[in-house]
Design a protein around this motif. Structure first.
Motif, mmCIF file in Angstrom:
data_model
loop_
_atom_site.group_PDB
_atom_site.id
_atom_site.type_symbol
_atom_site.label_atom_id
_atom_site.label_comp_id
_atom_site.label_asym_id
_atom_site.label_seq_id
_atom_site.Cartn_x
_atom_site.Cartn_y
_atom_site.Cartn_z
ATOM 1 N N SER A 66 0.849 -1.180 0.000
ATOM 2 C CA SER A 66 0.000 0.000 0.000
ATOM 3 C C SER A 66 0.891 1.237 0.000
ATOM 4 C CB SER A 66 -0.894 -0.006 1.238
ATOM 5 O OG SER A 66 -1.637 1.187 1.316
ATOM 6 N N SER A 67 0.547 2.216 -0.823
ATOM 7 C CA SER A 67 1.283 3.455 -0.921
ATOM 8 C C SER A 67 2.746 3.173 -1.276
ATOM 9 C CB SER A 67 1.143 4.266 0.364
ATOM 10 O OG SER A 67 1.666 5.569 0.182
ATOM 11 N N PHE A 68 3.683 3.622 -0.447
ATOM 12 C CA PHE A 68 5.102 3.402 -0.740
ATOM 13 C C PHE A 68 5.442 1.906 -0.758
ATOM 14 C CE2 PHE A 68 9.656 3.345 0.445
ATOM 15 C CZ PHE A 68 10.145 4.061 -0.638
ATOM 16 N N GLY A 69 4.715 1.106 0.020
ATOM 17 C CA GLY A 69 4.920 -0.342 0.015
ATOM 18 C C GLY A 69 4.601 -0.960 -1.337
ATOM 19 N N GLY A 70 3.677 -0.350 -2.080
ATOM 20 C CA GLY A 70 3.386 -0.829 -3.428
ATOM 21 C C GLY A 70 4.574 -0.634 -4.358
ATOM 22 N N LEU A 71 5.218 0.501 -4.225
ATOM 23 C CA LEU A 71 6.419 0.757 -5.008
ATOM 24 C C LEU A 71 7.520 -0.244 -4.642
ATOM 25 C CD1 LEU A 71 7.980 2.484 -7.032
ATOM 26 C CD2 LEU A 71 8.538 4.025 -5.150
ATOM 27 N N MET A 72 7.673 -0.519 -3.356
ATOM 28 C CA MET A 72 8.692 -1.477 -2.911
ATOM 29 C C MET A 72 8.374 -2.890 -3.405
ATOM 30 S SD MET A 72 11.028 0.189 -1.282
ATOM 31 C CE MET A 72 10.803 1.270 -2.684
ATOM 32 N N ALA A 73 7.097 -3.258 -3.428
ATOM 33 C CA ALA A 73 6.708 -4.575 -3.948
ATOM 34 C C ALA A 73 7.069 -4.696 -5.424
ATOM 35 C CB ALA A 73 5.214 -4.809 -3.731
ATOM 36 N N LEU A 74 6.811 -3.637 -6.187
ATOM 37 C CA LEU A 74 7.166 -3.656 -7.607
ATOM 38 C C LEU A 74 8.675 -3.718 -7.814
ATOM 39 C CD1 LEU A 74 4.596 -1.088 -8.998
ATOM 40 C CD2 LEU A 74 4.588 -3.572 -9.308
ATOM 41 N N TYR A 111 10.836 -5.068 -5.714
ATOM 42 C CA TYR A 111 11.257 -6.426 -5.352
ATOM 43 C C TYR A 111 10.985 -7.379 -6.513
ATOM 44 C CZ TYR A 111 12.040 -10.630 -2.631
ATOM 45 O OH TYR A 111 12.534 -11.829 -2.168
ATOM 46 N N ASN A 112 9.798 -7.271 -7.108
ATOM 47 C CA ASN A 112 9.463 -8.133 -8.236
ATOM 48 C C ASN A 112 10.413 -7.912 -9.403
ATOM 49 O OD1 ASN A 112 7.683 -9.979 -9.724
ATOM 50 N ND2 ASN A 112 7.298 -8.169 -10.955
ATOM 51 N N ARG A 113 10.800 -6.689 -9.637
ATOM 52 C CA ARG A 113 11.725 -6.406 -10.740
ATOM 53 C C ARG A 113 13.109 -6.994 -10.467
ATOM 54 N NH1 ARG A 113 12.398 -0.731 -13.910
ATOM 55 N NH2 ARG A 113 13.878 -1.517 -15.406
ATOM 56 N N GLN A 114 13.518 -6.977 -9.202
ATOM 57 C CA GLN A 114 14.839 -7.495 -8.850
ATOM 58 C C GLN A 114 14.850 -9.018 -8.756
ATOM 59 O OE1 GLN A 114 16.643 -5.249 -5.745
ATOM 60 N NE2 GLN A 114 18.424 -6.566 -5.601
ATOM 61 N N TYR A 115 13.732 -9.610 -8.306
ATOM 62 C CA TYR A 115 13.646 -11.069 -8.122
ATOM 63 C C TYR A 115 12.373 -11.602 -8.776
ATOM 64 C CZ TYR A 115 17.016 -9.760 -4.584
ATOM 65 O OH TYR A 115 18.088 -9.222 -3.946
ATOM 66 N N PRO A 116 12.232 -11.512 -10.084
ATOM 67 C CA PRO A 116 10.974 -11.878 -10.737
ATOM 68 C C PRO A 116 10.595 -13.349 -10.598
ATOM 69 C CG PRO A 116 12.692 -11.525 -12.365
ATOM 70 C CD PRO A 116 13.256 -11.105 -11.035
ATOM 71 N N GLY A 117 11.547 -14.221 -10.456
ATOM 72 C CA GLY A 117 11.248 -15.647 -10.345
ATOM 73 C C GLY A 117 10.695 -16.062 -8.996
ATOM 74 N N GLN A 118 10.696 -15.180 -8.022
ATOM 75 C CA GLN A 118 10.227 -15.515 -6.681
ATOM 76 C C GLN A 118 8.823 -15.012 -6.390
ATOM 77 O OE1 GLN A 118 13.119 -13.818 -4.070
ATOM 78 N NE2 GLN A 118 14.344 -15.678 -4.048
ATOM 79 N N VAL A 119 8.265 -14.210 -7.264
ATOM 80 C CA VAL A 119 6.990 -13.559 -6.978
ATOM 81 C C VAL A 119 5.867 -14.236 -7.755
ATOM 82 C CG1 VAL A 119 5.724 -11.383 -7.071
ATOM 83 C CG2 VAL A 119 8.161 -11.393 -6.488
ATOM 84 N N ALA A 120 4.880 -14.767 -7.010
ATOM 85 C CA ALA A 120 3.728 -15.413 -7.640
ATOM 86 C C ALA A 120 2.668 -14.384 -8.015
ATOM 87 C CB ALA A 120 3.134 -16.455 -6.703
ATOM 88 N N GLY A 121 2.583 -13.301 -7.250
ATOM 89 C CA GLY A 121 1.581 -12.281 -7.539
ATOM 90 C C GLY A 121 1.808 -11.044 -6.695
ATOM 91 N N LEU A 170 -1.658 -4.435 -5.220
ATOM 92 C CA LEU A 170 -1.310 -3.034 -4.956
ATOM 93 C C LEU A 170 -2.554 -2.283 -4.504
ATOM 94 C CD1 LEU A 170 0.876 -2.367 -8.105
ATOM 95 C CD2 LEU A 170 1.645 -2.972 -5.810
ATOM 96 N N CYS A 171 -2.436 -1.592 -3.381
ATOM 97 C CA CYS A 171 -3.526 -0.779 -2.832
ATOM 98 C C CYS A 171 -3.072 0.673 -2.809
ATOM 99 C CB CYS A 171 -3.873 -1.238 -1.419
ATOM 100 S SG CYS A 171 -4.285 -2.975 -1.316
ATOM 101 N N ALA A 172 -3.601 1.485 -3.698
ATOM 102 C CA ALA A 172 -3.218 2.892 -3.802
ATOM 103 C C ALA A 172 -1.699 3.055 -3.829
ATOM 104 C CB ALA A 172 -3.828 3.699 -2.660
ATOM 105 N N PRO A 173 -1.032 2.402 -4.791
ATOM 106 C CA PRO A 173 0.430 2.460 -4.824
ATOM 107 C C PRO A 173 0.955 3.851 -5.155
ATOM 108 C CG PRO A 173 -0.381 1.473 -6.839
ATOM 109 C CD PRO A 173 -1.572 1.667 -5.933
ATOM 110 N N ALA A 174 2.121 4.147 -4.643
ATOM 111 C CA ALA A 174 2.770 5.439 -4.887
ATOM 112 C C ALA A 174 3.512 5.388 -6.218
ATOM 113 C CB ALA A 174 3.725 5.768 -3.745
ATOM 114 N N ILE A 175 2.747 5.280 -7.281
ATOM 115 C CA ILE A 175 3.310 5.200 -8.631
ATOM 116 C C ILE A 175 2.690 6.327 -9.433
ATOM 117 C CG2 ILE A 175 3.591 3.788 -10.687
ATOM 118 C CD1 ILE A 175 2.903 1.385 -8.868
#
Length: 72
Positions: free
Chosen positions: A26-34, A36-46, A49-54
């Motif tokens: 959520s918010s800044f955490g949404g940006l961090m989730a994205l 993380y997925n970009r850095q480790y794409p093979g580890q993320v199943a899904g 995002l709730c009101a991401p800071a994008i």
């Protein structure tokens, strides 16, 4: 979280036995989730995002279909 070349190392250590992650941000955490997925794409199943800071001018949300899938 300590600042290292791999800022996500603490998270990776905590979930090392999990084959895939479901990230929720959520918010800044949404940006961090994205990030993380970009850095480790093979580890993320899904990602949820709730009101991401994008805020990118070229990004537009998809058109809303007549019927949205609902999960409870």
């Amino acid at each position: 979280m300590k600042q290292t070349p791999d800022a996500y190392q603490d998270i990776r250590d905590a979930v090392r036995d999990e084959p895939y992650l479901m990230l929720v941000g959520s918010s800044f955490g949404g940006l961090m989730a994205l990030r993380y997925n970009r850095q480790y794409p093979g580890q993320v199943a899904g990602i949820v995002l709730c009101a991401p800071a994008i805020h990118r001018p070229e990004w537009r949300p998809p058109a809303v279909p007549d019927k949205l899938p609902v999960a409870i």
